[in-house]
Design a protein around this motif. Sequence first.
Motif, short mmCIF file in Angstrom:
data_model
loop_
_atom_site.label_atom_id
_atom_site.label_comp_id
_atom_site.label_asym_id
_atom_site.label_seq_id
_atom_site.Cartn_x
_atom_site.Cartn_y
_atom_site.Cartn_z
N UNK A 52 -24.14 6.55 6.68
CA UNK A 52 -23.21 6.56 6.06
C UNK A 52 -22.74 4.88 5.57
N UNK A 53 -22.04 6.21 4.39
CA UNK A 53 -22.29 3.47 3.07
C UNK A 53 -20.34 3.69 3.65
N UNK A 54 -19.87 4.70 3.37
CA UNK A 54 -18.71 3.90 4.00
C UNK A 54 -17.32 4.69 4.98
N UNK A 55 -16.73 4.54 5.11
CA UNK A 55 -15.61 5.00 6.00
C UNK A 55 -14.50 4.87 4.79
N UNK A 56 -13.09 5.79 4.63
CA UNK A 56 -12.46 5.66 4.31
C UNK A 56 -11.34 7.30 4.99
N UNK A 57 -10.13 6.11 6.23
CA UNK A 57 -9.31 7.15 5.97
C UNK A 57 -8.52 7.14 5.76
N UNK A 58 -7.54 8.29 6.11
CA UNK A 58 -6.16 8.37 5.10
C UNK A 58 -5.28 8.38 6.72
N UNK A 59 -4.34 8.11 6.65
CA UNK A 59 -3.12 7.70 7.00
C UNK A 59 -1.65 8.28 6.64
N UNK A 60 -0.88 8.12 7.71
CA UNK A 60 -0.12 8.88 7.05
C UNK A 60 1.48 8.96 7.94
N UNK A 61 2.43 8.67 7.70
CA UNK A 61 3.55 8.63 8.72
C UNK A 61 3.88 7.66 9.44
N UNK A 62 4.36 6.97 11.04
CA UNK A 62 4.22 6.12 11.82
C UNK A 62 2.73 6.18 12.15
N UNK A 63 1.43 6.72 11.44
CA UNK A 63 -0.02 6.13 12.12
C UNK A 63 0.04 4.97 10.84
N UNK A 64 0.73 5.05 9.80
CA UNK A 64 0.37 3.40 8.64
C UNK A 64 0.33 2.41 9.03
N UNK A 65 1.00 2.07 10.22
CA UNK A 65 1.15 1.20 11.06
C UNK A 65 0.24 0.67 11.63
N UNK A 66 -0.78 1.18 11.97
CA UNK A 66 -2.06 0.99 12.29
C UNK A 66 -3.04 0.15 11.47
N UNK A 67 -3.23 -0.81 12.40
CA UNK A 67 -4.91 -2.49 12.46
C UNK A 67 -5.48 -0.95 11.03
N UNK A 68 -6.35 -2.12 10.25
CA UNK A 68 -7.63 -1.29 9.46
C UNK A 68 -8.50 -2.71 10.45
#
Length: 129
Positions: A52-68
């Motif tokens: 795994x070189x990189x992890x890209x996660x797509x978030x939407x809705x209420x989950x957009x508030x999640x800290x990265x």
Amino acid sequence: MTVLLVDAANVVGARPDGWWRDRAGATERLLTRLAVLPGRTAPAPGGGELTVREVVAVVEGQARAAAAPDGVRVVRAPGSGDDALAATAAELAAGGEALLVVTADRGLRARLPDGVPVVGPGWLLDLLG
């Protein structure tokens, strides 16, 4: 080296653990778990290994508030998470990235660029332990 492109809502929703009471919190917990994957070698779906070189996660809705957390690039979909994930997959594939998409969404799978491999959330959740 592979980029994991994760449909966060689909992975969070794969286990009935009460995620619906706190979507942002459940997504944040997933993102924290994903942060250990860059640089790690793991069993590839169908055999062999991938790094795994990189992890890209797509978030939407209420989950957009999640800290990265460090180690995860978060794409915060302004609307449809599926639209954002399909666009991100197209961008990565056009850039020549080796890509593995994690989703069980059949409609989304059909929107991915030709030849992009896809695994379900179970593979990723097993990998994370």
